[in-house]
Motif scaffolding. Sequence first.
Motif, PDB file in Angstrom:
ATOM      1  N   ARG A 128       0.809  -1.207   0.000  1.00 19.79           N
ATOM      2  CA  ARG A 128       0.000   0.000   0.000  1.00 19.79           C
ATOM      3  C   ARG A 128       0.849   1.267   0.000  1.00 19.79           C
ATOM      4  O   ARG A 128       0.313   2.361  -0.068  1.00 19.79           O
ATOM      5  CB  ARG A 128      -0.961  -0.004   1.195  1.00 19.79           C
ATOM      6  N   THR A 178      -8.972  -3.113   7.757  1.00 13.93           N
ATOM      7  CA  THR A 178      -9.124  -2.590   6.405  1.00 13.93           C
ATOM      8  C   THR A 178      -9.213  -3.714   5.381  1.00 13.93           C
ATOM      9  O   THR A 178     -10.115  -3.729   4.528  1.00 13.93           O
ATOM     10  CB  THR A 178      -7.967  -1.636   6.060  1.00 13.93           C
ATOM     11  N   GLU A 182     -12.482  -4.686   2.995  1.00 14.89           N
ATOM     12  CA  GLU A 182     -12.273  -4.685   1.545  1.00 14.89           C
ATOM     13  C   GLU A 182     -12.595  -6.034   0.928  1.00 14.89           C
ATOM     14  O   GLU A 182     -12.830  -6.127  -0.283  1.00 14.89           O
ATOM     15  CB  GLU A 182     -10.818  -4.318   1.224  1.00 14.89           C
ATOM     16  N   HIS A 195     -13.290  -1.810  -3.880  1.00 11.27           N
ATOM     17  CA  HIS A 195     -13.550  -0.778  -4.903  1.00 11.27           C
ATOM     18  C   HIS A 195     -13.695   0.626  -4.296  1.00 11.27           C
ATOM     19  O   HIS A 195     -13.933   1.587  -5.037  1.00 11.27           O
ATOM     20  CB  HIS A 195     -14.833  -1.100  -5.682  1.00 11.27           C
ATOM     21  N   TRP A 196     -13.565   0.772  -2.974  1.00 10.90           N
ATOM     22  CA  TRP A 196     -13.918   2.025  -2.312  1.00 10.90           C
ATOM     23  C   TRP A 196     -13.227   3.235  -2.918  1.00 10.90           C
ATOM     24  O   TRP A 196     -13.846   4.290  -3.106  1.00 10.90           O
ATOM     25  CB  TRP A 196     -13.616   1.932  -0.810  1.00 10.90           C
ATOM     26  N   GLN A 197     -11.953   3.108  -3.247  1.00 14.62           N
ATOM     27  CA  GLN A 197     -11.221   4.272  -3.755  1.00 14.62           C
ATOM     28  C   GLN A 197     -11.691   4.650  -5.152  1.00 14.62           C
ATOM     29  O   GLN A 197     -11.913   5.833  -5.444  1.00 14.62           O
ATOM     30  CB  GLN A 197      -9.715   3.981  -3.759  1.00 14.62           C
ATOM     31  N   ARG A 198     -11.853   3.662  -6.013  1.00 11.90           N
ATOM     32  CA  ARG A 198     -12.358   3.904  -7.368  1.00 11.90           C
ATOM     33  C   ARG A 198     -13.718   4.588  -7.332  1.00 11.90           C
ATOM     34  O   ARG A 198     -14.019   5.452  -8.172  1.00 11.90           O
ATOM     35  CB  ARG A 198     -12.449   2.578  -8.121  1.00 11.90           C
ATOM     36  N   GLY A 200     -14.843   6.607  -5.074  1.00 12.68           N
ATOM     37  CA  GLY A 200     -14.801   7.960  -4.543  1.00 12.68           C
ATOM     38  C   GLY A 200     -15.069   8.104  -3.058  1.00 12.68           C
ATOM     39  O   GLY A 200     -15.392   9.205  -2.597  1.00 12.68           O
ATOM     40  N   TYR A 201     -14.940   7.017  -2.298  1.00 12.34           N
ATOM     41  CA  TYR A 201     -15.123   7.101  -0.849  1.00 12.34           C
ATOM     42  C   TYR A 201     -13.791   7.435  -0.178  1.00 12.34           C
ATOM     43  O   TYR A 201     -12.719   7.104  -0.699  1.00 12.34           O
ATOM     44  CB  TYR A 201     -15.679   5.788  -0.300  1.00 12.34           C
ATOM     45  N   ALA A 202     -13.857   8.051   0.979  1.00 20.39           N
ATOM     46  CA  ALA A 202     -12.643   8.483   1.666  1.00 20.39           C
ATOM     47  C   ALA A 202     -11.834   7.309   2.199  1.00 20.39           C
ATOM     48  O   ALA A 202     -10.614   7.397   2.337  1.00 20.39           O
ATOM     49  CB  ALA A 202     -13.007   9.431   2.813  1.00 20.39           C
ATOM     50  N   SER A 203     -12.503   6.220   2.511  1.00 18.04           N
ATOM     51  CA  SER A 203     -11.852   5.027   3.046  1.00 18.04           C
ATOM     52  C   SER A 203     -12.825   3.869   2.917  1.00 18.04           C
ATOM     53  O   SER A 203     -14.023   4.074   2.650  1.00 18.04           O
ATOM     54  CB  SER A 203     -11.476   5.215   4.520  1.00 18.04           C
ATOM     55  N   VAL A 204     -12.342   2.660   3.116  1.00 18.49           N
ATOM     56  CA  VAL A 204     -13.269   1.525   3.080  1.00 18.49           C
ATOM     57  C   VAL A 204     -14.228   1.601   4.262  1.00 18.49           C
ATOM     58  O   VAL A 204     -15.391   1.181   4.168  1.00 18.49           O
ATOM     59  CB  VAL A 204     -12.509   0.178   3.050  1.00 18.49           C
TER      60      VAL A 204
END
Length: 278
Positions: A128, A178, A182, A195-198, A200-204
């Motif tokens: 990461r 985390t 995920e 997929h959280w980042q793709r 548009g969320y701030a974190s999972v």
Amino acid sequence: MTLIRHGHRGQAVRQLQQQLNRAGAELYVDGHFGDATEAAVRAYQRRVGLVADGIAGPKTLATLAGTGNARLLHHNMLLAVAQRLNVELAAIYAVNEVESAGQGFLANGKPAILFERHIMYRQLCTPRSNEDDAAALQAYADELAALHPNLVNPRPGGYAGGTAEHQRLAHARLLDDTCALESASWGAFQIMGFHWQRLGYASVQAFVAEMEAGENQQFDAFARFIETDPALLKALQGKRCATFAKLYNGPAYQRNLYDVKLERAYQRHAEAAIEAAA
């Protein structure tokens, strides 16, 4: 899962017709779910804000029985997503009907999930930051796999289903919060947490909080999944059911008739919209 729909006959339909009449419909109670009953179901769903698909499923039946529907998917959400994605509303209704797992929440109020132990293994192995040592991460994942093969494993499996999936997830979170979040699919559309980042969320953790909030938030995640995949979005905008089904469901889409189901659902919702406007 109870679904009462066009063409059904019997006591369940009679009870539905009686409930609809108590809610203001004027149906002849004959136990036959025909055009008039479907129209009455849609009218009731529109009035209370539910997805107006003309199918009396658990959500509609529960609302008719007096249960609150604050966490349920609403028509206005589908309408907003249709406008946002520039997709015909009937197509959005069809995708919701066919691709949704049904209800986004279990009977105990927790979101529907499926924990994937092979994804947990993969996420534990994934660097990461530039400082992460890939070999050390894999060694740690292998160590956990030896100790907890039902939670961390290079191979899929170990599914328990229903509320027991939350028990698996809770144990996995003790190993790595985390990675565990995920490694589960969430809500009515079973969107994977990784997929959280793709999306548009701030974190999972922020993604999971939204999935726990309600089906409207779950559908928003599904909409984000579509709009961040240009090929998927283009297929839906063009109502190319086979292409959409293949991209979303993978090679097995034909065996499961996802494209046929999408086309039939689209036609039914498109015809209903025309009738409603007439």
